[in-house]
Each structure stands twice: as C-alpha cells, then as structure tokens.
Design an enzyme around this catalytic site. Structure first.
Site, mmCIF file in Angstrom:
data_model
loop_
_atom_site.group_PDB
_atom_site.id
_atom_site.type_symbol
_atom_site.label_atom_id
_atom_site.label_comp_id
_atom_site.label_asym_id
_atom_site.label_seq_id
_atom_site.Cartn_x
_atom_site.Cartn_y
_atom_site.Cartn_z
ATOM 1 C CE LYS A 1 -5.711 32.180 8.269
ATOM 2 N NZ LYS A 1 -5.139 30.843 8.403
ATOM 3 C CD GLU B 1 -7.771 41.436 9.861
ATOM 4 O OE1 GLU B 1 -6.793 41.242 9.106
ATOM 5 O OE2 GLU B 1 -8.876 40.885 9.704
ATOM 6 N NE ARG C 1 -8.486 24.264 4.183
ATOM 7 C CZ ARG C 1 -9.695 24.796 4.176
ATOM 8 N NH1 ARG C 1 -10.534 24.486 3.213
ATOM 9 N NH2 ARG C 1 -10.087 25.652 5.113
#
Length: 498
Positions: A115, A199, A291
């Site tokens: 991430k 965040e 994916r």
C-alpha cells in the site's frame, strides 16, 4: 498455452475452469485433504492432492503447486484471488520454472501490491490520493506528527495487506498510541509485517473501483467502475456496476487516472484501482489490487466481456482486441456474496453439511457457485459459498430481480447471510443509492423489522416437508424445490419461529 493449473479452490476455481474449457484448454485442479470432494475437483480434467487442510500446508505452498504443474504438464497457472494471487515471489518462481503466471509481472506486484509503494506510484503518476504518509511509520511519534499535520480523524492501515486487517480509525491524539500498537500487532499476525501507514479519514466516502486490463504491447483499457460501498468491517458485501453516482465525466477521469497508474508501473493483465469518492465527487486513490477481483462478474455483465478469457489471451501474448472507444456499458448488475455465516451471531462462520440446496435461475440471473447438496463446508477457509449476480436494464429492475432470486435460494443445514441481503435490498436508503462505506454498520445498528424474521435453515426444511406432505394428502402436486421465503411463510403460519 495448452493446460492451466488453477491454484485455488471453490467458486473462483470453477469459474476459471469454465472459460478454459470454452477455449479448449486443459484444466488441473489442486486440493487439500478437506477439499477432496469439492466441486472444483469434480469440474477439472485432472486433480492432484496438495496436503493437509491448513492453507499454509496446501494452497499457500508455491513449491507444491509448481511440482503439480510439472507432473501434470501444465504450462500456465491461474491463481484466482487470495492465496498466492498477489505473491511476487510465487510469480518469480513460476517464471523461473518456465510456467506462465496468469497475472501481472512480479515487478508490477512489488510496485503496486504494497500500500505504501502504491501511494508512491500514485504520486509519480500524478493521481489524487488521500493525504497521509507515503512510507511506513517507524514510530508512534512519527504517527503523531503526521496526524497532527493532516488533522484528525485519521486511519491507520497495514502496508502489506487488506481485508480490514491492521486498520484502526483514530479520532484524537490521545487514542493514537494504543491504536498504533494494535494495528501494527494485527498486521504482523495477519501478513507477517507490522508496517503501518496513516492517512486522512474521509467522512462518509463511497468506495468505487475501476477495472483495468493491460496487455504486453503497451495497451491498457478501463472497463467501467464498480460500486463497493456496502461493506462490513472493510469487507465488501454487495457490489454493483455501474455506480449510481458516477457520470460519464467522472468515469472518464477516474478511468484515465487508473490507466495512467497501470502504465507507469509496467502493469500487465487484470487489475483493479480502488478509489474513495467524497460527497463533492472528488476522488482519491486508495490502493491497487493486482489480481482478478471477487466482484468481477458485475463488470462482465455490463460490458459483455469475459475477463478471464481476456486474462488468458493477454498471458498468451495476444494484444487486446478492443480499443477504449469500443468499450460500451449497458444495463445494471448487482452481486451478493453468499456466505456460510450467521448474521444473528456476530457473523460467526457456519461450517457443516449442506443438507438441501435449491439454486435460483431465470432471466438475468448468474450464480458462480462452489458447493453442492451433500457437501460439507469446511472451517479451514473463507466461508464464501457462491456469488449471486443479477442483470437488468436499470438499477431498480436489477434489484427487483435479485430479490426474486434470493427468494428462490434455499440452503439447508447451515446458516447463511441470505436474510441480510433481503434486509438491505428492502431498505429505502439502499434503493435510493444513499450509501457510503458506513451504510451497512448504520443499518445493522437499527432494529430489524419484525415482519419477516429470518427462519433457521432446519426449520425451513421442516416446513417445506410438512407443506409438501399436506399438499399431497389434499391431492396437489407441489414440488419441494420452491423458494425459501415461501417455506418461511409456511413456517410462520404453522407457528414455527426462530
């Protein structure tokens, strides 16, 4: 490419095998000891044992998978989702063994799978993202500093994983030290890495993702968006395509940003770029899933494309057969993830023998299923049973069709979340598309309507038998294979209560 090993289980393995068969490709299944009689084993041309039931001794053993590929003569591996689907080391091992990995190259996984690295890639691609750190936090003091700069509330997230693990919402500086320790500890247990980042917490956002597909020749398409805001503890429950709030301009801007990110990272094959969208329709990059997604069927329904076929052809080296202007979106699709779990008992898993299974059908209904009547749902894996998808020309019609399909769905012997979907689909806020990532938690906090209680599966089966028996005594020929809601109604009339 002649023969594909599907390094997965359940409904996604069956789904991949179906497209392989249509393309004339041989299929190889793998199974653990508890999956010996699983549906995906029966669907494959060949099947090989991996090991014990624990995923760490079977489906997560890349060395065993490659050994099976060698013995079976499989020249490609499709990882499905979960397990090793986003494992760069496994993709490297496939390449070293001369086996085609049907997914992105390892270097793209490494650039986008973490991430924090994905946030750095987003900055390099000039994508809007949620304010916060772009590297893992080294100390709680650093976390306090970053949070102070961007302002509370904030969200701590695991750098190496997803699915809600290692995530903590923090409303104030006083809460941060404990939340930091808890998030890091959970991340270490879940992903083998305690790295977390921080965040800004966007208030009442929608979770909207863009499907991308890239080939080996520098071409990349975006295939519309999916609305994934109905979530419980950061796990998606219902998905839709398209989103009710995304117009042509926002779709184009989000899609172009997603393609820009994929191309900048050298991405190949199917991927999903996830965004948060606020109430003013500003969008922020969240992460990229390298994916095929669980919810890919809703995109297939509105585009008319087979994403697995596209994956296979890209892996064979073929260029994409479409240009961006050829992509057309039509109608609306809704997907419900059917799980063996008990919503009345804090969604506790409900493994066990499926004593009865009546599956829905009819116009506009698709079910990607991984179970059958007489199958014992194991405790060792994710309890997803199937994905139920409906398609119609409008959102309202797709929802009505889903309600009808759920009414036809009977699963006996175990608890499922089918009743929860009826509650969601009947809710006025959902029908009006007034949803965000906190919608389901708010709905669950409200008292349920008493008019249509969820009836236990064994009571449903008993009511069906009583109804059929009584009908035959009266000279009627009533099939037992009718809808769960009908039998539930019979149970209520007979005084059978949960």
């Amino acid at each position: 490419m002649k023969k594909v090993l599907i390094a997965n289980r359940g409904e996604i393995a069956v789904r991949v095998m179906r497209t392989c068969r249509e393309m004339g490709l041989g299929t190889v299944a793998v199974y653990s000891d508890v999956d010996r009689r699983a549906l995906h084993v029966a669907h494959a041309d060949e099947a090989y044992r991996l090991g014990p039931g624990a995923a760490t001794e079977s489906y997560l053993r890349g060395d065993l998978l490659l050994d099976v590929a060698r013995r079976a003569g499989a020249d490609a591996i499709h990882p499905g989702y979960g397990f090793l689907s986003e494992n760069a080391e496994f993709a490297d091992a496939c390449a070293a063994a001369g086996v085609t990995f049907i997914g992105p190259p390892a270097r793209a996984m490494r650039a986008l799978g973490s991430k924090t690295k994905a946030r750095q890639a987003a900055d390099a691609a000039a994508m809007p993202r949620v304010p916060g750190s772009v590297t893992g936090l080294a100390t709680v003091e650093e976390a306090l500093r970053v949070a102070g700069e961007i302002g509370y509330p904030v969200m701590l997230k695991a750098a190496a994983g997803g699915g809600g693990k290692g995530m903590r919402a923090v409303a104030s500086a006083a809460e941060l030290p404990a939340a930091y320790a808890a998030a890091s500890s959970e991340a270490e247990r879940s992903f083998g890495s305690g790295e977390v980042y921080l965040e800004k917490l966007i208030e009442r956002p929608r979770h909207i993702e863009i499907q991308v597909m890239a080939d080996m020749h520098g071409n990349c398409l975006y295939l519309g968006e999916r609305e994934c805001s109905v979530q419980r503890r950061h796990q998606k429950v219902i998905e839709e395509a398209p989103s009710a709030v995304v117009g042509d301009d926002l779709r184009r801007r989000m899609g172009e940003a997603a393609v820009r990110l994929a191309l900048s990272a050298g991405y190949v094959n199917a991927g999903t770029v996830e965004f948060l969208v606020d109430e003013a329709q500003n969008f922020y990059f969240l992460e990229m899933n390298t994916r095929l997604q669980v919810e890919h069927p809703v995109t297939e329904m509105i585009t008319g494309l087979d994403l697995v076929e596209m994956q296979l052809r890209v892996a064979m080296g073929e260029p994409l057969a479409l240009r961006q202007e050829d992509v057309r979106l039509r109608g609306h699709a809704v997907e419900c993830r059917i799980y063996a779990e008990d919503p009345e008992n804090n969604f506790f898993p409900s493994p066990g023998l499926i004593t009865r299974l009546v599956q829905p059908g009819g116009p506009g209904v698709r079910e990607d299923c991984g179970v059958y009547e007489g199958w014992t749902v194991p405790l060792e894996y994710d309890p997803m049973l199937s994905k139920l998808v409906t398609f119609a020309e409008t959102r309202e019609a797709a929802i009505a069709r889903m309600v009808r399909a759920l009414d036809e769905y009977v699963i006996g012997g175990i608890r499922t979340n089918i009743g929860l979907f009826r509650r969601i689909l009947d809710d006025e806020e959902f029908r009006a598309a007034w949803i965000d990532t906190g919608y389901l938690e708010r709905l669950l906090a409200r008292p349920a309507e008493r008019g249509d209680p969820e009836i236990p599966a064994d009571v449903v089966t008993l009511a069906a038998a009583l109804f059929a028996s009584g009908a035959k005594q009266n000279g009627a020929d009533v099939p037992v294979e009718a809808s769960e809601s009908r039998w539930a109604a019979v149970g209520r009339r007979e005084g059978l209560r949960a």
